[in-house]
Design a protein around this motif. Structure first.
Motif, mmCIF file in Angstrom:
data_model
loop_
_atom_site.group_PDB
_atom_site.id
_atom_site.type_symbol
_atom_site.label_atom_id
_atom_site.label_comp_id
_atom_site.label_asym_id
_atom_site.label_seq_id
_atom_site.Cartn_x
_atom_site.Cartn_y
_atom_site.Cartn_z
ATOM 1 N N ALA A 35 0.822 -1.207 0.000
ATOM 2 C CA ALA A 35 0.000 0.000 0.000
ATOM 3 C C ALA A 35 0.858 1.259 0.000
ATOM 4 C CB ALA A 35 -0.935 -0.008 1.210
ATOM 5 N N LEU A 36 1.915 1.270 0.811
ATOM 6 C CA LEU A 36 2.764 2.456 0.902
ATOM 7 C C LEU A 36 3.540 2.689 -0.389
ATOM 8 C CD1 LEU A 36 1.851 2.328 3.802
ATOM 9 C CD2 LEU A 36 4.198 2.774 4.528
ATOM 10 N N ARG A 37 3.909 1.636 -1.067
ATOM 11 C CA ARG A 37 4.561 1.800 -2.375
ATOM 12 C C ARG A 37 3.591 2.464 -3.361
ATOM 13 N NH1 ARG A 37 8.894 -1.841 -4.201
ATOM 14 N NH2 ARG A 37 9.966 -2.724 -2.406
ATOM 15 N N ALA A 38 2.347 1.998 -3.380
ATOM 16 C CA ALA A 38 1.350 2.582 -4.282
ATOM 17 C C ALA A 38 1.110 4.053 -3.944
ATOM 18 C CB ALA A 38 0.047 1.790 -4.192
ATOM 19 N N ASP A 39 1.038 4.374 -2.654
ATOM 20 C CA ASP A 39 0.813 5.755 -2.239
ATOM 21 C C ASP A 39 1.993 6.648 -2.633
ATOM 22 O OD1 ASP A 39 -1.498 4.753 -1.141
ATOM 23 O OD2 ASP A 39 -0.735 4.759 0.916
ATOM 24 N N ALA A 40 3.208 6.113 -2.497
ATOM 25 C CA ALA A 40 4.398 6.880 -2.864
ATOM 26 C C ALA A 40 4.390 7.220 -4.353
ATOM 27 C CB ALA A 40 5.654 6.095 -2.508
ATOM 28 N N LEU A 41 4.019 6.264 -5.183
ATOM 29 C CA LEU A 41 3.982 6.507 -6.622
ATOM 30 C C LEU A 41 2.880 7.498 -6.991
ATOM 31 C CD1 LEU A 41 4.540 2.859 -7.915
ATOM 32 C CD2 LEU A 41 6.208 4.728 -7.862
ATOM 33 N N ALA A 42 1.740 7.406 -6.305
ATOM 34 C CA ALA A 42 0.652 8.359 -6.566
ATOM 35 C C ALA A 42 1.055 9.770 -6.156
ATOM 36 C CB ALA A 42 -0.604 7.919 -5.819
ATOM 37 N N LEU A 43 1.724 9.888 -5.047
ATOM 38 C CA LEU A 43 2.171 11.209 -4.603
ATOM 39 C C LEU A 43 3.203 11.769 -5.574
ATOM 40 C CD1 LEU A 43 2.290 13.528 -2.630
ATOM 41 C CD2 LEU A 43 3.842 12.180 -1.191
ATOM 42 N N TYR A 44 4.124 10.930 -6.025
ATOM 43 C CA TYR A 44 5.115 11.410 -6.994
ATOM 44 C C TYR A 44 4.426 11.937 -8.258
ATOM 45 C CZ TYR A 44 8.778 11.545 -10.469
ATOM 46 O OH TYR A 44 9.625 11.958 -11.468
ATOM 47 N N ALA A 45 3.435 11.213 -8.760
ATOM 48 C CA ALA A 45 2.735 11.651 -9.973
ATOM 49 C C ALA A 45 2.115 13.032 -9.770
ATOM 50 C CB ALA A 45 1.662 10.629 -10.346
ATOM 51 N N HIS A 46 1.552 13.271 -8.592
ATOM 52 C CA HIS A 46 0.969 14.578 -8.284
ATOM 53 C C HIS A 46 2.038 15.669 -8.252
ATOM 54 C CE1 HIS A 46 -1.861 17.358 -6.233
ATOM 55 N NE2 HIS A 46 -0.772 17.782 -5.618
ATOM 56 N N VAL A 47 3.163 15.379 -7.594
ATOM 57 C CA VAL A 47 4.211 16.388 -7.413
ATOM 58 C C VAL A 47 4.947 16.659 -8.721
ATOM 59 C CG1 VAL A 47 6.354 16.912 -6.191
ATOM 60 C CG2 VAL A 47 4.468 15.801 -4.979
ATOM 61 N N ALA A 48 5.236 15.623 -9.483
ATOM 62 C CA ALA A 48 6.019 15.785 -10.717
ATOM 63 C C ALA A 48 5.280 16.612 -11.763
ATOM 64 C CB ALA A 48 6.372 14.411 -11.283
ATOM 65 N N LYS A 49 3.957 16.664 -11.683
ATOM 66 C CA LYS A 49 3.196 17.504 -12.606
ATOM 67 C C LYS A 49 3.383 18.984 -12.307
ATOM 68 C CE LYS A 49 -0.580 14.239 -13.526
ATOM 69 N NZ LYS A 49 -2.034 13.980 -13.330
ATOM 70 N N ARG A 50 3.796 19.294 -11.086
ATOM 71 C CA ARG A 50 3.855 20.680 -10.615
ATOM 72 C C ARG A 50 5.265 21.199 -10.387
ATOM 73 N NH1 ARG A 50 -0.383 17.892 -9.412
ATOM 74 N NH2 ARG A 50 -2.452 18.875 -9.270
ATOM 75 N N HIS A 51 6.240 20.301 -10.311
ATOM 76 C CA HIS A 51 7.618 20.700 -10.020
ATOM 77 C C HIS A 51 8.586 19.855 -10.863
ATOM 78 C CE1 HIS A 51 5.954 22.818 -6.528
ATOM 79 N NE2 HIS A 51 5.278 21.716 -6.288
ATOM 80 N N SER A 52 9.561 20.519 -11.436
ATOM 81 C CA SER A 52 10.517 19.812 -12.305
ATOM 82 C C SER A 52 11.706 19.248 -11.545
ATOM 83 C CB SER A 52 11.017 20.765 -13.391
ATOM 84 O OG SER A 52 11.626 21.914 -12.814
ATOM 85 N N ALA A 53 11.963 19.724 -10.337
ATOM 86 C CA ALA A 53 13.091 19.239 -9.536
ATOM 87 C C ALA A 53 12.533 18.658 -8.238
ATOM 88 C CB ALA A 53 14.070 20.369 -9.242
ATOM 89 N N VAL A 54 12.369 17.350 -8.203
ATOM 90 C CA VAL A 54 11.742 16.676 -7.075
ATOM 91 C C VAL A 54 12.812 15.996 -6.224
ATOM 92 C CG1 VAL A 54 10.088 14.921 -6.333
ATOM 93 C CG2 VAL A 54 9.633 16.291 -8.396
ATOM 94 N N THR A 55 12.924 16.436 -4.983
ATOM 95 C CA THR A 55 13.806 15.791 -4.015
ATOM 96 C C THR A 55 12.973 14.825 -3.176
ATOM 97 O OG1 THR A 55 15.354 17.642 -3.862
ATOM 98 C CG2 THR A 55 15.245 16.161 -1.969
ATOM 99 N N VAL A 56 13.521 13.654 -2.930
ATOM 100 C CA VAL A 56 12.835 12.641 -2.122
ATOM 101 C C VAL A 56 13.651 12.409 -0.852
ATOM 102 C CG1 VAL A 56 12.041 10.250 -2.004
ATOM 103 C CG2 VAL A 56 11.810 11.551 -4.139
ATOM 104 N N VAL A 57 12.966 12.448 0.288
ATOM 105 C CA VAL A 57 13.613 12.258 1.586
ATOM 106 C C VAL A 57 12.915 11.116 2.325
ATOM 107 C CG1 VAL A 57 14.219 13.310 3.802
ATOM 108 C CG2 VAL A 57 14.186 14.708 1.715
ATOM 109 N N GLY A 58 13.711 10.216 2.894
ATOM 110 C CA GLY A 58 13.166 9.156 3.726
ATOM 111 C C GLY A 58 13.904 9.103 5.045
ATOM 112 N N ARG A 59 13.133 8.995 6.124
ATOM 113 C CA ARG A 59 13.748 8.869 7.450
ATOM 114 C C ARG A 59 13.359 7.523 8.056
ATOM 115 N NH1 ARG A 59 15.000 13.350 11.853
ATOM 116 N NH2 ARG A 59 15.808 11.990 13.487
ATOM 117 N N SER A 60 14.352 6.744 8.471
ATOM 118 C CA SER A 60 14.124 5.459 9.140
ATOM 119 C C SER A 60 13.228 4.573 8.275
ATOM 120 C CB SER A 60 13.550 5.699 10.534
ATOM 121 O OG SER A 60 13.531 4.522 11.286
ATOM 122 N N LEU A 61 12.009 4.254 8.728
ATOM 123 C CA LEU A 61 11.110 3.432 7.919
ATOM 124 C C LEU A 61 10.896 4.028 6.542
ATOM 125 C CD1 LEU A 61 9.084 1.039 7.704
ATOM 126 C CD2 LEU A 61 7.336 2.632 8.527
#
Length: 253
Positions: free
Chosen positions: A112-138
């Motif tokens: 589920a979290l993988r699917a949510d991450a990809l959906a969020l990326y699709a939303h963000v990439a439409k609006r910003h050309s330079a996308v930084t991804v940050v992950g903490r611990s989990l």
């Protein structure tokens, strides 16, 4: 008679051990995910993913820079948003409330979290050309997965692990975790696919995820892709604004 008694005790011990293994298998996600309510429910985006309402703590900002953040297993990312807003005033912020966290529907699990991450990326990439991804611990797991499967500008991993399985093996060597664990979050397996410049910040004082896991993850990247920063006075839960190394990594320094 002594042999019979020994076999009886051995049978009871095996039965008890099997019961513990079964209990751990059935309840394992309660040891991985610790859902939190959102202390600050303002400024949230809503995504529909697989029929579930998934919420994102958001700080809008025009321009090319967008940051996607995946938090720890007991983190309220609505509070983390305030820290990032101070640190990155010229960047739009998108912090995912995992399913079951902060008002997001459903229950957290790796698929589920993988699917949510990809959906969020699709939303963000439409609006910003330079996308930084940050992950903490989990959040290491979904962050590496996203960077391995989508084009991102930068990847930042804070107190990360190589895989949840590796952490479980070290923490519970008396359990057959290779057979029991469902959500494995094998970041090291996906790391060779990452092409974005990556900074890994490991905490020398980390007793939750010892820095050896960050070192193993670093070795899994292609040569020259990732940089490892081992911070002597950092522990697993040091706030972002309290660590010069974390601030520098997030600012791309």
């Amino acid at each position: 008679m002594g042999v019979d008694r020994f076999l009886g005790w051995a049978g009871l011990l095996l039965l008890g051990y099997g019961g513990v293994c079964l209990l751990m298998f059935l309840t394992q996600r309660s040891f991985i995910y610790f859902p939190r309510h959102a202390a600050d429910p303002s400024s949230r985006l809503e995504l529909q993913v697989e029929g579930k309402r998934v919420l994102v703590a958001h700080r809008p900002h025009p321009g090319p820079r967008g940051l996607i953040y995946f938090g720890g297993n007991a983190e309220d990312v609505s509070l983390t948003r305030a820290e990032l807003a101070v640190l990155l005033p010229d960047t739009a912020l998108y912090l995912l409330h995992y399913r079951g966290y902060g008002g997001s529907e459903g229950s957290p699990n790796e698929s589920a979290l993988r699917a949510d991450a990809l959906a969020l990326y699709a939303h963000v990439a439409k609006r910003h050309s330079a996308v930084t991804v940050v992950g903490r611990s989990l959040g290491t797991g979904p962050a590496v997965h996203l960077a391995a499967t989508r084009p991102v500008h930068r990847l930042v991993l804070l107190v990360p692990f190589d895989s949840l399985l590796a952490v479980a093996r070290a923490t519970m060597p008396w359990l057959p975790v290779d057979l029991l664990l469902i959500d494995r979050w094998d970041a090291a397996a996906e790391a060779p696919l990452v092409r974005a410049p990556t900074t890994i910040v490991a905490a020398a004082l980390d007793r939750v995820v010892p820095p050896s896991h960050a070192e193993a993850l670093h070795r899994a990247f292609q040569p020259g892709v990732a940089r490892l920063v081992l911070v002597p006075d950092l522990d697993h839960n040091t706030p972002i604004l309290d660590s010069l190394a974390i601030r520098a990594a997030l600012q791309g320094l």
